[in-house]
Motif scaffolding. Structure first.
Motif, PDB file in Angstrom:
ATOM      1  N   ILE A  10     -40.628   5.195   8.161  1.00  0.00           N
ATOM      2  CA  ILE A  10     -41.210   6.726   7.813  1.00  0.00           C
ATOM      3  C   ILE A  10     -41.122   7.616   9.106  1.00  0.00           C
ATOM      4  CG2 ILE A  10     -43.292   7.764   7.136  1.00  0.00           C
ATOM      5  CD1 ILE A  10     -43.985   5.574   5.256  1.00  0.00           C
ATOM      6  N   PHE A  11     -41.545   6.697  10.218  1.00  0.00           N
ATOM      7  CA  PHE A  11     -41.519   7.703  11.531  1.00  0.00           C
ATOM      8  C   PHE A  11     -40.040   8.119  11.713  1.00  0.00           C
ATOM      9  CE2 PHE A  11     -45.602   5.300  12.910  1.00  0.00           C
ATOM     10  CZ  PHE A  11     -46.396   5.920  11.897  1.00  0.00           C
ATOM     11  N   ILE A  12     -39.183   7.293  11.667  1.00  0.00           N
ATOM     12  CA  ILE A  12     -37.965   7.442  12.145  1.00  0.00           C
ATOM     13  C   ILE A  12     -37.190   8.159  10.994  1.00  0.00           C
ATOM     14  CG2 ILE A  12     -35.635   6.265  12.238  1.00  0.00           C
ATOM     15  CD1 ILE A  12     -37.204   5.684  14.456  1.00  0.00           C
ATOM     16  N   SER A  13     -37.355   8.129   9.834  1.00  0.00           N
ATOM     17  CA  SER A  13     -36.910   9.197   8.944  1.00  0.00           C
ATOM     18  C   SER A  13     -37.267  10.589   8.975  1.00  0.00           C
ATOM     19  CB  SER A  13     -37.321   8.804   7.617  1.00  0.00           C
ATOM     20  OG  SER A  13     -36.965   7.428   7.258  1.00  0.00           O
ATOM     21  N   ARG A  14     -38.687  10.787   9.695  1.00  0.00           N
ATOM     22  CA  ARG A  14     -39.352  11.843   9.803  1.00  0.00           C
ATOM     23  C   ARG A  14     -38.454  12.678  10.838  1.00  0.00           C
ATOM     24  NH1 ARG A  14     -41.825  14.264  13.864  1.00  0.00           N
ATOM     25  NH2 ARG A  14     -43.168  16.038  13.502  1.00  0.00           N
ATOM     26  N   GLU A  15     -38.121  11.895  11.830  1.00  0.00           N
ATOM     27  CA  GLU A  15     -37.517  12.205  13.002  1.00  0.00           C
ATOM     28  C   GLU A  15     -35.986  12.822  12.858  1.00  0.00           C
ATOM     29  OE1 GLU A  15     -38.517  13.278  15.887  1.00  0.00           O
ATOM     30  OE2 GLU A  15     -40.458  12.532  15.395  1.00  0.00           O
ATOM     31  N   VAL A  16     -35.308  11.976  11.909  1.00  0.00           N
ATOM     32  CA  VAL A  16     -34.128  12.223  11.397  1.00  0.00           C
ATOM     33  C   VAL A  16     -33.882  13.789  10.654  1.00  0.00           C
ATOM     34  CG1 VAL A  16     -32.173  11.715   9.864  1.00  0.00           C
ATOM     35  CG2 VAL A  16     -33.223  10.105  11.536  1.00  0.00           C
ATOM     36  N   LEU A  17     -34.854  13.694   9.650  1.00  0.00           N
ATOM     37  CA  LEU A  17     -35.111  14.871   8.728  1.00  0.00           C
ATOM     38  C   LEU A  17     -35.480  16.211   9.800  1.00  0.00           C
ATOM     39  CD1 LEU A  17     -36.937  13.730   5.554  1.00  0.00           C
ATOM     40  CD2 LEU A  17     -34.594  14.719   5.811  1.00  0.00           C
ATOM     41  N   VAL A  18     -36.368  15.897  10.488  1.00  0.00           N
ATOM     42  CA  VAL A  18     -36.711  17.109  11.556  1.00  0.00           C
ATOM     43  C   VAL A  18     -35.551  17.701  12.502  1.00  0.00           C
ATOM     44  CG1 VAL A  18     -37.947  17.795  13.534  1.00  0.00           C
ATOM     45  CG2 VAL A  18     -39.243  16.576  11.426  1.00  0.00           C
ATOM     46  N   ASN A  19     -34.715  16.697  12.894  1.00  0.00           N
ATOM     47  CA  ASN A  19     -33.634  17.111  13.604  1.00  0.00           C
ATOM     48  C   ASN A  19     -32.434  17.591  12.891  1.00  0.00           C
ATOM     49  OD1 ASN A  19     -34.484  16.293  16.280  1.00  0.00           O
ATOM     50  ND2 ASN A  19     -34.267  14.188  15.856  1.00  0.00           N
ATOM     51  N   VAL A  20     -32.074  16.817  11.539  1.00  0.00           N
ATOM     52  CA  VAL A  20     -31.346  17.794  10.654  1.00  0.00           C
ATOM     53  C   VAL A  20     -31.703  19.285  10.362  1.00  0.00           C
ATOM     54  CG1 VAL A  20     -30.362  17.941   8.628  1.00  0.00           C
ATOM     55  CG2 VAL A  20     -30.602  15.657   9.557  1.00  0.00           C
ATOM     56  N   PHE A  21     -32.963  19.404  10.402  1.00  0.00           N
ATOM     57  CA  PHE A  21     -33.230  20.717   9.954  1.00  0.00           C
ATOM     58  C   PHE A  21     -33.183  21.783  10.951  1.00  0.00           C
ATOM     59  CE2 PHE A  21     -35.733  19.013   6.155  1.00  0.00           C
ATOM     60  CZ  PHE A  21     -35.023  19.939   5.176  1.00  0.00           C
ATOM     61  N   ARG A  22     -33.595  21.014  12.546  1.00  0.00           N
ATOM     62  CA  ARG A  22     -33.295  21.878  13.558  1.00  0.00           C
ATOM     63  C   ARG A  22     -31.953  22.233  14.113  1.00  0.00           C
ATOM     64  NH1 ARG A  22     -37.268  18.398  17.316  1.00  0.00           N
ATOM     65  NH2 ARG A  22     -39.270  19.486  16.661  1.00  0.00           N
ATOM     66  N   PHE A  23     -31.002  21.248  13.691  1.00  0.00           N
ATOM     67  CA  PHE A  23     -29.607  21.614  13.802  1.00  0.00           C
ATOM     68  C   PHE A  23     -29.053  22.529  12.743  1.00  0.00           C
ATOM     69  CE2 PHE A  23     -25.124  20.729  12.380  1.00  0.00           C
ATOM     70  CZ  PHE A  23     -24.516  20.883  13.236  1.00  0.00           C
ATOM     71  N   LEU A  24     -29.351  22.523  11.698  1.00  0.00           N
ATOM     72  CA  LEU A  24     -29.146  23.511  10.628  1.00  0.00           C
ATOM     73  C   LEU A  24     -29.703  24.823  10.912  1.00  0.00           C
ATOM     74  CD1 LEU A  24     -29.454  21.543   7.137  1.00  0.00           C
ATOM     75  CD2 LEU A  24     -27.356  22.176   8.265  1.00  0.00           C
ATOM     76  N   ALA A  25     -30.815  24.928  11.461  1.00  0.00           N
ATOM     77  CA  ALA A  25     -31.506  26.348  11.855  1.00  0.00           C
ATOM     78  C   ALA A  25     -30.697  26.729  12.807  1.00  0.00           C
ATOM     79  CB  ALA A  25     -32.995  25.855  11.956  1.00  0.00           C
ATOM     80  N   THR A  26     -30.388  26.177  14.033  1.00  0.00           N
ATOM     81  CA  THR A  26     -29.682  26.746  15.175  1.00  0.00           C
ATOM     82  C   THR A  26     -28.457  26.917  14.795  1.00  0.00           C
ATOM     83  OG1 THR A  26     -29.233  24.520  15.901  1.00  0.00           O
ATOM     84  CG2 THR A  26     -31.152  25.278  17.040  1.00  0.00           C
ATOM     85  N   LYS A  27     -27.638  26.082  13.936  1.00  0.00           N
ATOM     86  CA  LYS A  27     -26.272  26.414  13.419  1.00  0.00           C
ATOM     87  C   LYS A  27     -26.588  28.035  12.718  1.00  0.00           C
ATOM     88  CE  LYS A  27     -22.428  24.598  10.535  1.00  0.00           C
ATOM     89  NZ  LYS A  27     -22.107  23.665   9.771  1.00  0.00           N
ATOM     90  N   ASN A  28     -27.487  28.260  11.966  1.00  0.00           N
ATOM     91  CA  ASN A  28     -27.608  29.638  11.194  1.00  0.00           C
ATOM     92  C   ASN A  28     -28.469  30.677  11.904  1.00  0.00           C
ATOM     93  OD1 ASN A  28     -26.234  28.522   9.034  1.00  0.00           O
ATOM     94  ND2 ASN A  28     -27.906  27.380   8.487  1.00  0.00           N
ATOM     95  N   ASP A  29     -28.353  30.328  13.389  1.00  0.00           N
ATOM     96  CA  ASP A  29     -29.187  31.197  14.285  1.00  0.00           C
ATOM     97  C   ASP A  29     -30.622  31.553  13.846  1.00  0.00           C
ATOM     98  OD1 ASP A  29     -27.013  31.492  16.057  1.00  0.00           O
ATOM     99  OD2 ASP A  29     -26.176  33.236  14.753  1.00  0.00           O
ATOM    100  N   LEU A  30     -31.194  30.713  13.388  1.00  0.00           N
ATOM    101  CA  LEU A  30     -32.670  30.730  13.121  1.00  0.00           C
ATOM    102  C   LEU A  30     -33.293  30.138  14.210  1.00  0.00           C
ATOM    103  CD1 LEU A  30     -32.688  29.453   9.143  1.00  0.00           C
ATOM    104  CD2 LEU A  30     -32.897  31.843  10.162  1.00  0.00           C
ATOM    105  N   VAL A  31     -34.611  30.732  14.297  1.00  0.00           N
ATOM    106  CA  VAL A  31     -35.636  30.320  15.612  1.00  0.00           C
ATOM    107  C   VAL A  31     -36.729  29.686  14.956  1.00  0.00           C
ATOM    108  CG1 VAL A  31     -36.973  30.796  17.392  1.00  0.00           C
ATOM    109  CG2 VAL A  31     -34.857  31.964  17.033  1.00  0.00           C
ATOM    110  N   LEU A  32     -36.996  28.471  15.103  1.00  0.00           N
ATOM    111  CA  LEU A  32     -37.966  27.748  14.561  1.00  0.00           C
ATOM    112  C   LEU A  32     -39.271  27.636  15.474  1.00  0.00           C
ATOM    113  CD1 LEU A  32     -36.302  24.461  13.233  1.00  0.00           C
ATOM    114  CD2 LEU A  32     -36.738  26.539  11.681  1.00  0.00           C
ATOM    115  N   GLN A  33     -40.318  27.922  15.034  1.00  0.00           N
ATOM    116  CA  GLN A  33     -41.575  27.882  15.740  1.00  0.00           C
ATOM    117  C   GLN A  33     -41.985  26.655  16.062  1.00  0.00           C
ATOM    118  OE1 GLN A  33     -42.922  30.829  17.115  1.00  0.00           O
ATOM    119  NE2 GLN A  33     -41.286  31.796  16.273  1.00  0.00           N
ATOM    120  N   LYS A  34     -42.659  26.341  17.132  1.00  0.00           N
ATOM    121  CA  LYS A  34     -43.130  24.791  17.405  1.00  0.00           C
ATOM    122  C   LYS A  34     -44.223  24.576  16.674  1.00  0.00           C
ATOM    123  CE  LYS A  34     -41.391  24.107  21.953  1.00  0.00           C
ATOM    124  NZ  LYS A  34     -41.843  23.416  23.334  1.00  0.00           N
ATOM    125  N   ASP A  35     -44.390  23.330  16.097  1.00  0.00           N
ATOM    126  CA  ASP A  35     -45.526  22.960  15.266  1.00  0.00           C
ATOM    127  C   ASP A  35     -46.398  22.393  16.006  1.00  0.00           C
ATOM    128  OD1 ASP A  35     -47.108  22.459  13.104  1.00  0.00           O
ATOM    129  OD2 ASP A  35     -45.607  20.925  12.338  1.00  0.00           O
TER     130      ASP A  35
END
Length: 143
Positions: free
Chosen positions: A90-115
């Motif tokens: 679960i912990f590893i899956s969470r990290e993979v999902l978060v990093n996929v979303f971060r990658f997609l956000a940066t690819k689309n020039d979106l800035v994600l706020q730190k949680d």
């Protein structure tokens, strides 16, 4: 190189020795080494926040180092039978999902706020790792 980045490299350098002491069953040595890693994490964070200057490598390397340390320790506990596979996945899956979303956000020039919960989650994992390192026995999360 910034001092906080130097501390980050120091933490990474302590990791193999910490893992080796865990595998060898040297609970006191692994506790001392892990405490050094944890305290240097706090020190680096305080030092970096007190300075107005941030580095690009530091902002990338610091969270990556935290994850490498925590997941390496949890993997050792998993292999020793002191941690369950399911929470680890679960912990590893969470990290993979978060990093996929971060990658997609940066690819689309979106800035994600730190949680703020991300730091709390990492702190929980650090405390869990520390408890498992000092117990020397099965943890409540182990089968």
């Amino acid at each position: 190189m910034a001092f906080a980045t130097f501390i980050t490299f120091f933490r990474l350098a302590l990791l193999p020795l910490t893992l080796w002491t865990l595998v060898q069953g040297k609970a006191i040595a692994s506790f001392v080494l892990f405490s050094g890693i944890a305290l240097s994490t706090i020190f680096a964070a305080v030092f970096a926040r007190n300075r107005t200057r941030t580095s690009r490598i530091g902002s990338f390397l610091e969270p990556l180092t935290d994850k490498i340390i925590v997941y390496s320790l949890l993997l050792v506990f998993l292999l020793r039978g002191e941690f369950w596979l399911f929470p680890f996945l679960i912990f590893i899956s969470r990290e993979v999902l978060v990093n996929v979303f971060r990658f997609l956000a940066t690819k689309n020039d979106l800035v994600l706020q730190k949680d703020p919960f991300g730091r709390m989650f990492l702190f929980y994992l650090l405390v869990l790792s520390l408890l498992a390192a000092t117990s020397g026995q099965q943890t409540p999360l182990a089968p």
